[in-house]
Scaffold this motif. Sequence first.
Motif, PDB file in Angstrom:
ATOM      1  N   UNK A 338       0.909  -1.250  -0.084  1.00  0.00           N
ATOM      2  CA  UNK A 338      -0.072   0.021  -0.062  1.00  0.00           C
ATOM      3  C   UNK A 338       0.862   1.088  -0.054  1.00  0.00           C
ATOM      4  N   UNK A 339       2.102   1.268   0.734  1.00  0.00           N
ATOM      5  CA  UNK A 339       2.984   2.108   0.662  1.00  0.00           C
ATOM      6  C   UNK A 339       3.483   2.586  -0.701  1.00  0.00           C
ATOM      7  N   UNK A 340       4.063   1.512  -1.135  1.00  0.00           N
ATOM      8  CA  UNK A 340       4.383   1.952  -2.838  1.00  0.00           C
ATOM      9  C   UNK A 340       3.356   2.188  -3.430  1.00  0.00           C
ATOM     10  N   UNK A 344       3.342   6.063  -5.851  1.00  0.00           N
ATOM     11  CA  UNK A 344       3.214   5.844  -7.335  1.00  0.00           C
ATOM     12  C   UNK A 344       2.233   6.774  -7.659  1.00  0.00           C
ATOM     13  N   UNK A 345       1.126   6.795  -6.878  1.00  0.00           N
ATOM     14  CA  UNK A 345      -0.061   7.657  -7.227  1.00  0.00           C
ATOM     15  C   UNK A 345       0.189   9.012  -7.025  1.00  0.00           C
ATOM     16  N   UNK A 346       0.851   9.505  -5.958  1.00  0.00           N
ATOM     17  CA  UNK A 346       1.262  10.783  -5.595  1.00  0.00           C
ATOM     18  C   UNK A 346       2.404  11.145  -6.636  1.00  0.00           C
ATOM     19  N   UNK A 347       3.272  10.225  -7.270  1.00  0.00           N
ATOM     20  CA  UNK A 347       4.237  10.805  -8.241  1.00  0.00           C
ATOM     21  C   UNK A 347       3.701  11.104  -9.412  1.00  0.00           C
ATOM     22  N   UNK A 348       2.554  10.262  -9.897  1.00  0.00           N
ATOM     23  CA  UNK A 348       2.019  10.874 -11.249  1.00  0.00           C
ATOM     24  C   UNK A 348       1.036  11.969 -11.010  1.00  0.00           C
ATOM     25  N   UNK A 349       0.544  12.318  -9.706  1.00  0.00           N
ATOM     26  CA  UNK A 349      -0.278  13.269  -9.832  1.00  0.00           C
ATOM     27  C   UNK A 349       0.196  14.657  -8.870  1.00  0.00           C
ATOM     28  N   UNK A 433      10.375   5.609 -10.657  1.00  0.00           N
ATOM     29  CA  UNK A 433       9.130   4.620 -10.448  1.00  0.00           C
ATOM     30  C   UNK A 433       9.508   3.575  -9.835  1.00  0.00           C
ATOM     31  N   UNK A 434      10.643   2.952 -10.087  1.00  0.00           N
ATOM     32  CA  UNK A 434      11.330   1.726  -9.480  1.00  0.00           C
ATOM     33  C   UNK A 434      11.603   2.157  -7.902  1.00  0.00           C
ATOM     34  N   UNK A 435      12.114   3.293  -7.584  1.00  0.00           N
ATOM     35  CA  UNK A 435      12.554   3.204  -6.301  1.00  0.00           C
ATOM     36  C   UNK A 435      11.208   3.491  -5.258  1.00  0.00           C
ATOM     37  N   UNK A 436      10.218   4.229  -5.964  1.00  0.00           N
ATOM     38  CA  UNK A 436       8.838   4.605  -5.211  1.00  0.00           C
ATOM     39  C   UNK A 436       7.983   3.120  -5.023  1.00  0.00           C
ATOM     40  N   UNK A 438       9.710   0.223  -4.889  1.00  0.00           N
ATOM     41  CA  UNK A 438      10.734  -0.831  -4.421  1.00  0.00           C
ATOM     42  C   UNK A 438      10.105  -1.953  -3.263  1.00  0.00           C
ATOM     43  N   UNK A 439       9.515  -1.273  -2.149  1.00  0.00           N
ATOM     44  CA  UNK A 439       8.919  -1.817  -1.247  1.00  0.00           C
ATOM     45  C   UNK A 439       8.065  -3.125  -1.507  1.00  0.00           C
ATOM     46  N   UNK A 440       7.225  -2.432  -2.410  1.00  0.00           N
ATOM     47  CA  UNK A 440       6.228  -3.615  -3.006  1.00  0.00           C
ATOM     48  C   UNK A 440       7.140  -4.504  -3.806  1.00  0.00           C
ATOM     49  N   UNK A 441       8.007  -4.250  -4.722  1.00  0.00           N
ATOM     50  CA  UNK A 441       8.331  -4.746  -5.639  1.00  0.00           C
ATOM     51  C   UNK A 441       9.507  -6.136  -5.055  1.00  0.00           C
ATOM     52  N   UNK A 442       9.893  -5.678  -3.810  1.00  0.00           N
ATOM     53  CA  UNK A 442      10.837  -6.477  -3.197  1.00  0.00           C
ATOM     54  C   UNK A 442      10.033  -7.996  -2.804  1.00  0.00           C
ATOM     55  N   UNK A 443       8.936  -7.862  -2.563  1.00  0.00           N
ATOM     56  CA  UNK A 443       8.151  -9.278  -2.291  1.00  0.00           C
ATOM     57  C   UNK A 443       8.138 -10.177  -3.423  1.00  0.00           C
TER      58      UNK A 443
END
Length: 506
Positions: A338-340, A344-349, A433-436, A438-443
């Motif tokens: 959810x954090x990631x 991402x939502x905030x990054x695009x908006x 985008x990848x850094x933002x 990352x916490x979700x991608x790491x799983x």
Amino acid sequence: MDVLNQILHVVATGLVFLGAVPLVVAIVQFLLVGFQRFRHLYEPPEDPETGDAPPPCVPRTAVLIPAWNEAPVLTSSVEGLLAMRYPPDRIRIVVVDDASTDATPEVMRELMARHPGQVVHLRREDGGQGKAHTLNHGLAQVLDDDWAEAVLIMDADVVFDRDALLRMTRHLADPGVGAVTAYIKEGSGKQGNYLTRYIAFEYITAQAAARRAQNVLGVVACLAGGAQLHTRASLEAIGGRIDTSTLAEDTVTTFETQLSGRRVVFDGYATVLAEEPGDLAGLWKQRLRWARGNLQVTRRYRHVWFRPWKRREGDRLGSVLFGLIWYSLLATPVLLTVCSASLLYLYFTDSDRSWQLFHWLWVINLVCYLLIILLAAAVDPGTFRRCWREALIYPGIISTCVLVVTALPGFFLTLLERAGLFTDDGSPQLLMIVIYAWMGLSLPLAWLAKLLTGTRLRFLAPLLLHLVGYGSLLAACLVAAWVQERRNAELKWDKTEKTGKVAAGR
């Protein structure tokens, strides 16, 4: 629409900081450790009439060891128990053989011949039902005889410190204590590898620190399966049997003991060495079982959580802080994802806000993690010296790099601008985008590391684990446990293979 966007941004902002909850809760537990001295857990109660300390508490103790194909470790475990500083006439070792197909019966015959009357071999010819059923077979025999005043349940591969049992039994001088557990330490020593060193650091935080904090709260989450001491009265009060309906029989026993009005105590000075998995496949199998068991316990005691007003004497399972500790670990995969997604939502908006939130999120994580490392070094300096490298990269090399960069945000921003990763119009860039995310991608990447262990690319698994982090592997394992529980997968108690390297390395 502007109002809706503002509401969504506020919600996303709050969800971003949920990603820091597990580390913040961990810090709270570490800080609670310092208050343990006020609980007076290690001071024997004085005689109310004379004011004198009572004599040492050394109840007649039956040691119950469930064993299935444990021939490589049984001799060292049994001999180690008999070599402890404990009156030999007040200890009896009962090995419950769950229809082993290796040399366990032969090993037991030799041990019984060497220690007649002190070592007992109970053989189950119809085995394979799991640890809880095996323990119940032994408990029925032990409790049927009035000799035992206390029962120590342990695993066949663990090695007790010479003073461990005496340190545990001292708490039984308090009639309000129903059970005591010890500090299980990863025991492979120099024979271990990178994975066992990760586990060693995990156990400092999850046991040496977390359970001391639980002592302060007056509620313990789990009696370690490899070292749990019960009074006879406490076992009989909960039915004289171990739960067989879950994969977390030790946790159920812990909860039931406290719900019956008796306290559970963790003694961090009673140390026990255990052999832990040295490969990803074995670790995954072990932790998947633990994670499913915790999910089952969570559902089973749903009437207990966050209900402090229902507290009875000796029962603080419903306290708010204990509930937060329990659920913060259980919800880690959701919180990270959810954090990631929110970042991402905030990054695009609203890219400016997303960067500010990202920066403060990782500042919080950095402060918390530095405190955890320092406090872990203080709680168990001997173990920490062995695993300090793994402690530094426990969140993963990539996350550790982000933590370090967070300490120098101005320098980091300058590098990003020079690299052209920020544009005037705020358009998205792949690296950010990848850094933002990352916490979700790491799983899923941690899950991939586990999958690689069964392929020709298995040599890449350790590298990938170092990159994504040991914690991400545990979170991915928890997701797999959710899936299995959702599918009502078979409850199978998969035992990890033991080699006896703990005893060999002592």
